[in-house]
Design a protein around this motif. Sequence first.
Motif, PDB file in Angstrom:
ATOM      1  N   PRO A  70       0.827  -1.210   0.000  1.00 45.23           N
ATOM      2  CA  PRO A  70       0.000   0.000   0.000  1.00 45.23           C
ATOM      3  C   PRO A  70       0.860   1.258   0.000  1.00 45.23           C
ATOM      4  CG  PRO A  70      -0.052  -1.061   2.150  1.00 45.23           C
ATOM      5  CD  PRO A  70       0.702  -1.982   1.238  1.00 45.23           C
ATOM      6  N   PRO A  71       0.355   2.343  -0.594  1.00 49.88           N
ATOM      7  CA  PRO A  71       1.114   3.603  -0.585  1.00 49.88           C
ATOM      8  C   PRO A  71       1.125   4.200   0.808  1.00 49.88           C
ATOM      9  CG  PRO A  71      -1.085   3.986  -1.453  1.00 49.88           C
ATOM     10  CD  PRO A  71      -0.971   2.506  -1.226  1.00 49.88           C
ATOM     11  N   GLU A  72       2.161   4.964   1.089  1.00 49.25           N
ATOM     12  CA  GLU A  72       2.160   5.713   2.344  1.00 49.25           C
ATOM     13  C   GLU A  72       1.232   6.921   2.175  1.00 49.25           C
ATOM     14  OE1 GLU A  72       5.178   7.543   5.664  1.00 49.25           O
ATOM     15  OE2 GLU A  72       5.948   6.380   3.980  1.00 49.25           O
ATOM     16  N   ALA A  73       0.385   7.138   3.163  1.00 49.74           N
ATOM     17  CA  ALA A  73      -0.592   8.226   3.044  1.00 49.74           C
ATOM     18  C   ALA A  73       0.087   9.574   3.207  1.00 49.74           C
ATOM     19  CB  ALA A  73      -1.690   8.064   4.082  1.00 49.74           C
ATOM     20  N   ARG A  74       0.033  10.388   2.180  1.00 48.67           N
ATOM     21  CA  ARG A  74       0.475  11.776   2.259  1.00 48.67           C
ATOM     22  C   ARG A  74      -0.628  12.592   1.615  1.00 48.67           C
ATOM     23  NH1 ARG A  74       3.572  10.348   5.367  1.00 48.67           N
ATOM     24  NH2 ARG A  74       5.817  10.630   5.511  1.00 48.67           N
ATOM     25  N   LEU A  75      -1.241  13.465   2.391  1.00 52.16           N
ATOM     26  CA  LEU A  75      -2.413  14.186   1.908  1.00 52.16           C
ATOM     27  C   LEU A  75      -2.149  15.686   1.937  1.00 52.16           C
ATOM     28  CD1 LEU A  75      -4.603  11.856   3.957  1.00 52.16           C
ATOM     29  CD2 LEU A  75      -5.018  12.189   1.530  1.00 52.16           C
ATOM     30  N   VAL A  76      -2.812  16.384   1.047  1.00 50.13           N
ATOM     31  CA  VAL A  76      -2.529  17.801   0.868  1.00 50.13           C
ATOM     32  C   VAL A  76      -3.825  18.596   0.929  1.00 50.13           C
ATOM     33  CG1 VAL A  76      -1.610  19.526  -0.748  1.00 50.13           C
ATOM     34  CG2 VAL A  76      -0.523  17.280  -0.589  1.00 50.13           C
ATOM     35  N   ASN A  77      -3.760  19.771   1.514  1.00 50.97           N
ATOM     36  CA  ASN A  77      -4.860  20.723   1.401  1.00 50.97           C
ATOM     37  C   ASN A  77      -4.300  22.131   1.197  1.00 50.97           C
ATOM     38  OD1 ASN A  77      -7.607  21.787   1.626  1.00 50.97           O
ATOM     39  ND2 ASN A  77      -6.800  22.766   3.465  1.00 50.97           N
ATOM     40  N   THR A  78      -4.971  22.883   0.351  1.00 52.19           N
ATOM     41  CA  THR A  78      -4.752  24.326   0.283  1.00 52.19           C
ATOM     42  C   THR A  78      -6.097  24.987   0.021  1.00 52.19           C
ATOM     43  OG1 THR A  78      -2.464  24.186  -0.468  1.00 52.19           O
ATOM     44  CG2 THR A  78      -3.640  26.198  -1.001  1.00 52.19           C
ATOM     45  N   CYS A  79      -6.432  26.000   0.802  1.00 55.18           N
ATOM     46  CA  CYS A  79      -7.687  26.747   0.614  1.00 55.18           C
ATOM     47  C   CYS A  79      -7.371  28.224   0.485  1.00 55.18           C
ATOM     48  CB  CYS A  79      -8.607  26.609   1.823  1.00 55.18           C
ATOM     49  SG  CYS A  79      -9.306  24.995   2.012  1.00 55.18           S
ATOM     50  N   TYR A  80      -7.849  28.819  -0.580  1.00 57.22           N
ATOM     51  CA  TYR A  80      -7.760  30.272  -0.731  1.00 57.22           C
ATOM     52  C   TYR A  80      -9.102  30.885  -0.392  1.00 57.22           C
ATOM     53  CZ  TYR A  80      -3.459  29.428  -3.352  1.00 57.22           C
ATOM     54  OH  TYR A  80      -2.203  29.041  -3.727  1.00 57.22           O
ATOM     55  N   SER A  81      -9.080  32.046   0.251  1.00 51.68           N
ATOM     56  CA  SER A  81     -10.307  32.804   0.470  1.00 51.68           C
ATOM     57  C   SER A  81     -10.112  34.192  -0.113  1.00 51.68           C
ATOM     58  CB  SER A  81     -10.614  32.933   1.961  1.00 51.68           C
ATOM     59  OG  SER A  81     -10.819  31.655   2.532  1.00 51.68           O
ATOM     60  N   LEU A  82     -11.139  34.641  -0.839  1.00 46.36           N
ATOM     61  CA  LEU A  82     -11.094  35.954  -1.472  1.00 46.36           C
ATOM     62  C   LEU A  82     -11.805  36.959  -0.566  1.00 46.36           C
ATOM     63  CD1 LEU A  82     -10.115  37.057  -4.251  1.00 46.36           C
ATOM     64  CD2 LEU A  82     -12.442  36.707  -5.079  1.00 46.36           C
ATOM     65  N   LEU A  83     -11.106  38.047  -0.205  1.00 47.81           N
ATOM     66  CA  LEU A  83     -11.734  39.073   0.641  1.00 47.81           C
ATOM     67  C   LEU A  83     -12.222  40.260  -0.183  1.00 47.81           C
ATOM     68  CD1 LEU A  83     -10.079  37.327   2.705  1.00 47.81           C
ATOM     69  CD2 LEU A  83      -9.942  39.384   4.097  1.00 47.81           C
ATOM     70  N   ALA A  84     -11.620  40.422  -1.353  1.00 46.08           N
ATOM     71  CA  ALA A  84     -11.996  41.480  -2.295  1.00 46.08           C
ATOM     72  C   ALA A  84     -11.318  41.111  -3.609  1.00 46.08           C
ATOM     73  CB  ALA A  84     -11.487  42.841  -1.806  1.00 46.08           C
ATOM     74  N   PRO A  85     -11.747  41.710  -4.722  1.00 51.17           N
ATOM     75  CA  PRO A  85     -10.990  41.472  -5.953  1.00 51.17           C
ATOM     76  C   PRO A  85      -9.525  41.855  -5.718  1.00 51.17           C
ATOM     77  CG  PRO A  85     -13.042  42.630  -6.422  1.00 51.17           C
ATOM     78  CD  PRO A  85     -12.899  42.585  -4.924  1.00 51.17           C
ATOM     79  N   GLY A  86      -8.606  40.959  -6.069  1.00 47.42           N
ATOM     80  CA  GLY A  86      -7.191  41.251  -5.896  1.00 47.42           C
ATOM     81  C   GLY A  86      -6.685  41.146  -4.470  1.00 47.42           C
ATOM     82  N   TYR A  87      -7.465  40.508  -3.593  1.00 48.85           N
ATOM     83  CA  TYR A  87      -7.039  40.384  -2.195  1.00 48.85           C
ATOM     84  C   TYR A  87      -7.482  39.004  -1.692  1.00 48.85           C
ATOM     85  CZ  TYR A  87      -6.190  41.831   2.724  1.00 48.85           C
ATOM     86  OH  TYR A  87      -5.735  41.942   4.015  1.00 48.85           O
ATOM     87  N   ALA A  88      -6.520  38.074  -1.553  1.00 49.47           N
ATOM     88  CA  ALA A  88      -6.853  36.726  -1.058  1.00 49.47           C
ATOM     89  C   ALA A  88      -5.852  36.293   0.004  1.00 49.47           C
ATOM     90  CB  ALA A  88      -6.879  35.719  -2.204  1.00 49.47           C
ATOM     91  N   ILE A  89      -6.305  35.328   0.810  1.00 46.87           N
ATOM     92  CA  ILE A  89      -5.469  34.737   1.853  1.00 46.87           C
ATOM     93  C   ILE A  89      -5.573  33.218   1.713  1.00 46.87           C
ATOM     94  CG2 ILE A  89      -5.713  36.695   3.429  1.00 46.87           C
ATOM     95  CD1 ILE A  89      -7.931  35.183   4.865  1.00 46.87           C
ATOM     96  N   SER A  90      -4.637  32.506   2.315  1.00 43.77           N
ATOM     97  CA  SER A  90      -4.677  31.052   2.142  1.00 43.77           C
ATOM     98  C   SER A  90      -4.250  30.338   3.413  1.00 43.77           C
ATOM     99  CB  SER A  90      -3.770  30.625   0.987  1.00 43.77           C
ATOM    100  OG  SER A  90      -2.411  30.863   1.306  1.00 43.77           O
ATOM    101  N   VAL A  91      -4.662  29.072   3.475  1.00 43.39           N
ATOM    102  CA  VAL A  91      -4.238  28.176   4.537  1.00 43.39           C
ATOM    103  C   VAL A  91      -3.976  26.830   3.866  1.00 43.39           C
ATOM    104  CG1 VAL A  91      -6.572  27.361   5.117  1.00 43.39           C
ATOM    105  CG2 VAL A  91      -4.797  27.314   6.862  1.00 43.39           C
ATOM    106  N   GLY A  92      -3.077  26.057   4.427  1.00 40.49           N
ATOM    107  CA  GLY A  92      -2.841  24.755   3.816  1.00 40.49           C
ATOM    108  C   GLY A  92      -1.847  23.949   4.601  1.00 40.49           C
ATOM    109  N   GLY A  93      -1.783  22.684   4.281  1.00 37.10           N
ATOM    110  CA  GLY A  93      -0.854  21.830   4.989  1.00 37.10           C
ATOM    111  C   GLY A  93      -0.662  20.485   4.329  1.00 37.10           C
ATOM    112  N   LEU A  94       0.303  19.763   4.892  1.00 37.84           N
ATOM    113  CA  LEU A  94       0.613  18.405   4.458  1.00 37.84           C
ATOM    114  C   LEU A  94       0.286  17.488   5.629  1.00 37.84           C
ATOM    115  CD1 LEU A  94       2.027  16.830   2.068  1.00 37.84           C
ATOM    116  CD2 LEU A  94       4.117  16.994   3.403  1.00 37.84           C
TER     117      LEU A  94
END
Lengths: 426, 103
Positions: free
Chosen positions: A357-381
């Motif tokens: 079986p493969p070793e589990a390595r999972l990814v997430n990244t989420c961007y949030s838009l606060l205004a046009p041209g203005y975003a923030i992100s969170v993410g991890g492994l």
Amino acid sequence: MPAFDPRRRRLLLAGLGLSGLMRSPVAQSAANGPHVVVIGGGFGGASCARTLRRLAPQVRITLLEPRAQFFTGPSTNAALVGLCAEGDIVHGPGALAAEGIELRLDRAISIDPVTRRVRTASGATLEADRIVLSPGVAMRWDLVQGLAETMRDQMPHAWLGDTQVATLRRRIDALRDGATVAIVAPPNPYRCPPGPYERASLIAWHLRRGGRGRGKVLVLDAKDDFSKRPLFQLGWDTLYPGTVEWVSREKGGELAEVLDARRNHLRLRNGSRVQADLVSLVPPQRAADIAVEGDLVDESLWCPVNPANFESTRHRGIHVIGDACHAHPMPKSAFSANSQGKLVALSLAAHLSGRAPPEARLVNTCYSLLAPGYAISVGGLYGVVSERLSTLNDGMSPLGAAREYRAREAAYAHDWYEQITRDSFG
Amino acid sequence: MTALPSSLGIALALLCGIAAPAAAEQAGSIALSCPVCHGAVGSDAAHAPSAVPSFYGRSAEEIGWQLREFRAGSRQGSAMSRLANALTDDEIDALAHRYGVAP
């Protein structure tokens, strides 16, 4: 945002009423191989089916999903305030039939978790060697006094990709100058943790557009913290001072009672009453009905899984991915579902060909838009440490970043959306 | 970090077929997430992301070196810094091998 594509819209409308089987030419060669039934054609189910198709040609794959297309959760808030067209956020598994996946536009209504027999709304019965369940969430209407499902269109959540997106968009569009909008944010866990706060930001942008500035956005929260909170609060102070007000649980912001849904009249835990021009009420959530019906949820009403391969800890041979499974500390996001779907595909392909079986390595990244041209992100492994799903590293955008950084993340957010929809749905 | 020579060495080792299969399996699970932001391999230019930097067409040494730069913090990204921070050397080498093209 890309230009509006009227074809997508037509497909969506057609897909809402479609049913039946789209048999693909490639499926014949896998007719005698093991049968994997994937239930749910969102980001989790579709990416699992596509990945498994590439990795394991001998497997027969059936994807059960009643909707060929739907409004995606990601970018819904942008569409609600007109930053993109509704047609821009219409995607779905409709094209997977051409990739050697048997796509049935049909709803799974029961699973026998022992025999792995799946019955569908159209009366079909499918025998599965393995089931991958990616059914998403259901709303809990029973936890707040005075709240009932019949109020869903009066206080639209637009959280499940259906026609409520258009309903809420019209309601936002019709807001008068100086309007008060209340967003009711649910307790953890729920689909798209930053979603209510991105919605508050973009509605604030909408209210202040064109020099209007007297509107107000209240976030009435069942929690004392939320995803990317310092970044959201900094953004609100910078972009919309005095417009967005977050009322935490500690300050009594939790919804206690719906007094009158038609008049947008609410009572909060702190006793105060809120009269808004528009309420978007995102109810508490649980795993979708099919997961409950199939005895795959525990007392939390989410599905416990072995994080190494997302196999249910309640029933063997059934893998639960996406928002319905208990995958803490991964958030219930499109990226998480996509990543879990691919891990399950890898692990099924390895199992069927006798490889380790493969070793589990999972990814997430989420961007949030606060205004046009203005975003923030969170993410991890994420990986498995001592048999538990664990964060190997995660992080947020820096608080002190320059405006150029926020603009770059807004551009990334746009590209991310284009890529993940293509990656998941072809 | 003197990443380039060691990356090159391991990339050569991979080409010669002497790498541990475990590294390739690990790359499998993580590697499938790369296209979610960076675009699918072989997708035409019109579909390639415009803002997110692309690694397609780069050599394995270049990809391995960039990932080590992100991990060390000497190159600042947004999502990439957070992900690279937790990658092991084996995982970086396997990713570089998976997506790098022959020079």
